[in-house]
Design a protein around this motif. Structure first.
Motif, PDB file in Angstrom:
ATOM      1  N   LYS A   5      29.465 -16.622 -21.039  1.00 54.86           N
ATOM      2  CA  LYS A   5      28.761 -15.507 -21.651  1.00 54.86           C
ATOM      3  C   LYS A   5      28.791 -15.671 -23.157  1.00 54.86           C
ATOM      4  O   LYS A   5      29.872 -15.772 -23.759  1.00 54.86           O
ATOM      5  CB  LYS A   5      29.405 -14.192 -21.233  1.00 54.86           C
ATOM      6  N   GLN A   6      27.608 -15.672 -23.766  1.00 60.22           N
ATOM      7  CA  GLN A   6      27.476 -15.935 -25.193  1.00 60.22           C
ATOM      8  C   GLN A   6      26.866 -14.728 -25.878  1.00 60.22           C
ATOM      9  O   GLN A   6      25.947 -14.091 -25.366  1.00 60.22           O
ATOM     10  CB  GLN A   6      26.581 -17.173 -25.404  1.00 60.22           C
ATOM     11  N   SER A   7      27.362 -14.438 -27.091  1.00 67.39           N
ATOM     12  CA  SER A   7      26.817 -13.338 -27.879  1.00 67.39           C
ATOM     13  C   SER A   7      26.978 -13.631 -29.365  1.00 67.39           C
ATOM     14  O   SER A   7      27.889 -14.373 -29.761  1.00 67.39           O
ATOM     15  CB  SER A   7      27.544 -12.032 -27.520  1.00 67.39           C
ATOM     16  N   PRO A   8      26.117 -13.077 -30.218  1.00 71.09           N
ATOM     17  CA  PRO A   8      24.945 -12.274 -29.883  1.00 71.09           C
ATOM     18  C   PRO A   8      23.771 -13.157 -29.461  1.00 71.09           C
ATOM     19  O   PRO A   8      23.843 -14.372 -29.566  1.00 71.09           O
ATOM     20  CB  PRO A   8      24.645 -11.579 -31.210  1.00 71.09           C
ATOM     21  N   GLN A   9      22.709 -12.548 -29.009  1.00 68.32           N
ATOM     22  CA  GLN A   9      21.520 -13.287 -28.611  1.00 68.32           C
ATOM     23  C   GLN A   9      20.775 -13.802 -29.833  1.00 68.32           C
ATOM     24  O   GLN A   9      20.175 -14.874 -29.810  1.00 68.32           O
ATOM     25  CB  GLN A   9      20.614 -12.392 -27.775  1.00 68.32           C
ATOM     26  N   THR A 103      23.825 -18.625 -22.982  1.00 65.84           N
ATOM     27  CA  THR A 103      22.408 -18.252 -23.047  1.00 65.84           C
ATOM     28  C   THR A 103      21.773 -18.544 -24.396  1.00 65.84           C
ATOM     29  O   THR A 103      20.575 -18.397 -24.548  1.00 65.84           O
ATOM     30  CB  THR A 103      22.244 -16.769 -22.727  1.00 65.84           C
ATOM     31  N   GLY A 104      22.572 -18.943 -25.375  1.00 67.25           N
ATOM     32  CA  GLY A 104      22.032 -19.332 -26.669  1.00 67.25           C
ATOM     33  C   GLY A 104      22.012 -18.195 -27.671  1.00 67.25           C
ATOM     34  O   GLY A 104      21.868 -17.024 -27.320  1.00 67.25           O
ATOM     35  N   THR A 105      22.177 -18.566 -28.944  1.00 65.75           N
ATOM     36  CA  THR A 105      22.087 -17.622 -30.066  1.00 65.75           C
ATOM     37  C   THR A 105      21.115 -18.202 -31.082  1.00 65.75           C
ATOM     38  O   THR A 105      21.333 -19.304 -31.584  1.00 65.75           O
ATOM     39  CB  THR A 105      23.452 -17.410 -30.729  1.00 65.75           C
TER      40      THR A 105
ATOM     41  N   GLY B  41      12.385 -19.436 -25.324  1.00 74.10           N
ATOM     42  CA  GLY B  41      13.345 -18.483 -25.852  1.00 74.10           C
ATOM     43  C   GLY B  41      14.536 -18.225 -24.937  1.00 74.10           C
ATOM     44  O   GLY B  41      15.261 -17.256 -25.128  1.00 74.10           O
ATOM     45  N   ARG B  42      14.747 -19.110 -23.986  1.00 76.76           N
ATOM     46  CA  ARG B  42      15.833 -18.891 -23.028  1.00 76.76           C
ATOM     47  C   ARG B  42      16.863 -20.014 -23.085  1.00 76.76           C
ATOM     48  O   ARG B  42      16.746 -20.962 -23.853  1.00 76.76           O
ATOM     49  CB  ARG B  42      15.239 -18.815 -21.609  1.00 76.76           C
ATOM     50  N   GLY B  43      17.854 -19.894 -22.250  1.00 76.39           N
ATOM     51  CA  GLY B  43      18.928 -20.879 -22.211  1.00 76.39           C
ATOM     52  C   GLY B  43      18.559 -22.103 -21.407  1.00 76.39           C
ATOM     53  O   GLY B  43      17.414 -22.297 -21.000  1.00 76.39           O
TER      54      GLY B  43
END
Lengths: 111, 114
Positions: A5-9, A103-105, B41-43
């Motif tokens: 789980k990654q944050s922030p987006q 999910t990437g930032t 825009g996604r993972g």
């Protein structure tokens, strides 16, 4: 399967500021935690990685902090520059070297 | 030094048409090979990985298949493309047998299914 789980987006930082991105993982059995940097239209590239026997690793303006008990690791970008604007992914390895990505930032550094 | 080649860079295909994306790695032997897909825009979603010739593991049930006919060649295929197959497809390799080995990505193929 390993969940990350990654944050922030997304993140907007002023030039010269500190960018901080966080990741949390589930499985404690793994020994390598990398961060990848991706520019638009390109594949991700390894930025920095840490093994859990150390709590911090620094390479230039980039630092990984690792908290094994909390199952968390974070990326700090000091003195952020417009050229750092990119998408950042944390990752955790799984069996047979399968890698699960966060999910990437999307980081934007504004002048 | 090791390099990874992925082609084509962009592709526009109609729904129902076949697909073949190819990836080759140079400068290393017995790599692990991977196909990832990244929606806009996604993972990064792991589609397939391979630890050896002819050995393919699928992560997500889908309209796609993968093959590894040679040690350093990885192919992603579809018999009939769907609109939902649009995305950015990335091939990657890593050293086998080393849990601390990073992934090395190609520059991807931007697939648009119309």
């Amino acid at each position: 399967q390993q969940q990350v789980k990654q944050s922030p987006q997304s993140l907007i930082v002023q030039k010269g500021g500190i960018s901080i991105i966080n990741c949390a993982y589930e499985n404690t059995a793994f020994d390598y935690f990398p961060w990848y940097q991706q520019f638009p239209g390109k594949g991700p590239a390894l930025l920095i990685a840490i093994r859990p026997d150390v709590s911090e690793k620094k390479e230039g303006r980039f630092t990984i902090s690792f908290n094994k008990s909390a199952k968390q690791f974070s990326l700090h970008i000091m003195d952020s520059q417009p050229g750092d604007s990119a998408t950042y992914f944390c990752a955790a390895p799984g069996g047979y070297q399968k890698v699960t990505f966060g999910t990437g930032t999307k980081l934007q550094v504004i002048p | 030094s090791q390099t990874i080649h992925q082609w084509p860079a962009t592709l526009v295909q109609p729904v129902g048409s076949p697909l073949s994306l190819e990836c080759t790695v140079e400068g290393t032997s017995n790599p692990n090979l991977y196909w990832y897909r990244q929606a806009a825009g996604r993972g990064l979603q792991l589609l397939f990985y391979s630890v050896g010739i002819g050995q393919i593991s699928s992560e997500v049930p889908q309209n796609l298949s993968a093959s590894r006919p040679q040690d350093r060649q990885f192919i992603l295929s579809s018999k009939k493309l769907l609109l939902s197959d649009s995305g950015f497809y990335l091939c990657a390799w890593s050293n086998r047998g080393n849990s601390g080995s990073p992934l090395h990505f190609g520059n991807g193929t931007r697939l648009t299914v119309t």
